[in-house]
Design a protein around this motif. Sequence first.
Motif, PDB file in Angstrom:
ATOM      1  N   VAL A 136       7.549  -9.982  -0.053  1.00 33.51           N
ATOM      2  CA  VAL A 136       6.846  -9.420  -1.210  1.00 33.51           C
ATOM      3  C   VAL A 136       5.524 -10.138  -1.435  1.00 33.51           C
ATOM      4  O   VAL A 136       4.501  -9.505  -1.711  1.00 33.51           O
ATOM      5  CB  VAL A 136       7.732  -9.484  -2.473  1.00 33.51           C
ATOM      6  N   PHE A 137       5.520 -11.444  -1.301  1.00 43.69           N
ATOM      7  CA  PHE A 137       4.296 -12.193  -1.561  1.00 43.69           C
ATOM      8  C   PHE A 137       3.337 -12.234  -0.385  1.00 43.69           C
ATOM      9  O   PHE A 137       2.178 -12.597  -0.552  1.00 43.69           O
ATOM     10  CB  PHE A 137       4.624 -13.608  -2.036  1.00 43.69           C
ATOM     11  N   THR A 138       3.778 -11.856   0.815  1.00 45.43           N
ATOM     12  CA  THR A 138       2.869 -11.859   1.965  1.00 45.43           C
ATOM     13  C   THR A 138       2.476 -10.457   2.407  1.00 45.43           C
ATOM     14  O   THR A 138       1.682 -10.317   3.334  1.00 45.43           O
ATOM     15  CB  THR A 138       3.505 -12.602   3.151  1.00 45.43           C
ATOM     16  N   ALA A 139       3.011  -9.433   1.780  1.00 51.52           N
ATOM     17  CA  ALA A 139       2.665  -8.060   2.152  1.00 51.52           C
ATOM     18  C   ALA A 139       1.199  -7.804   1.818  1.00 51.52           C
ATOM     19  O   ALA A 139       0.677  -8.289   0.809  1.00 51.52           O
ATOM     20  CB  ALA A 139       3.554  -7.068   1.410  1.00 51.52           C
ATOM     21  N   SER A 140       0.552  -7.045   2.671  1.00 43.08           N
ATOM     22  CA  SER A 140      -0.862  -6.763   2.430  1.00 43.08           C
ATOM     23  C   SER A 140      -1.027  -5.866   1.208  1.00 43.08           C
ATOM     24  O   SER A 140      -0.207  -4.989   0.951  1.00 43.08           O
ATOM     25  CB  SER A 140      -1.488  -6.100   3.658  1.00 43.08           C
ATOM     26  N   LYS A 141      -2.083  -6.105   0.489  1.00 42.07           N
ATOM     27  CA  LYS A 141      -2.346  -5.323  -0.726  1.00 42.07           C
ATOM     28  C   LYS A 141      -2.603  -3.861  -0.376  1.00 42.07           C
ATOM     29  O   LYS A 141      -2.231  -2.956  -1.122  1.00 42.07           O
ATOM     30  CB  LYS A 141      -3.549  -5.888  -1.478  1.00 42.07           C
ATOM     31  N   ARG A 142      -3.206  -3.630   0.780  1.00 40.21           N
ATOM     32  CA  ARG A 142      -3.490  -2.255   1.203  1.00 40.21           C
ATOM     33  C   ARG A 142      -2.185  -1.479   1.430  1.00 40.21           C
ATOM     34  O   ARG A 142      -2.048  -0.333   1.001  1.00 40.21           O
ATOM     35  CB  ARG A 142      -4.306  -2.286   2.488  1.00 40.21           C
ATOM     36  N   TYR A 143      -1.223  -2.115   2.087  1.00 38.20           N
ATOM     37  CA  TYR A 143       0.066  -1.465   2.341  1.00 38.20           C
ATOM     38  C   TYR A 143       0.786  -1.158   1.032  1.00 38.20           C
ATOM     39  O   TYR A 143       1.324  -0.062   0.847  1.00 38.20           O
ATOM     40  CB  TYR A 143       0.940  -2.362   3.227  1.00 38.20           C
ATOM     41  N   VAL A 144       0.782  -2.102   0.112  1.00 39.00           N
ATOM     42  CA  VAL A 144       1.444  -1.906  -1.180  1.00 39.00           C
ATOM     43  C   VAL A 144       0.767  -0.770  -1.942  1.00 39.00           C
ATOM     44  O   VAL A 144       1.430   0.076  -2.552  1.00 39.00           O
ATOM     45  CB  VAL A 144       1.434  -3.215  -1.997  1.00 39.00           C
TER      46      VAL A 144
END
Length: 58
Positions: free
Chosen positions: A37-45
Amino acid sequence: MLKFVKGHMESIEGIATYPMISLLIFFVFFALLFWWVFTASKRYVREMSELPLDENNQ
């Protein structure tokens, strides 16, 4: 019935390790989920959050 189950469980060799293994699996799963959750890319989210609102989605 409970007395039978308790007596049966006490007769199993190494039964105390099973709760520890399940706790370890539970902890590892949520630690990995927390890390993802904390390393997922902001673009993907952002793409996933906009997916239900996308009108071109078929």
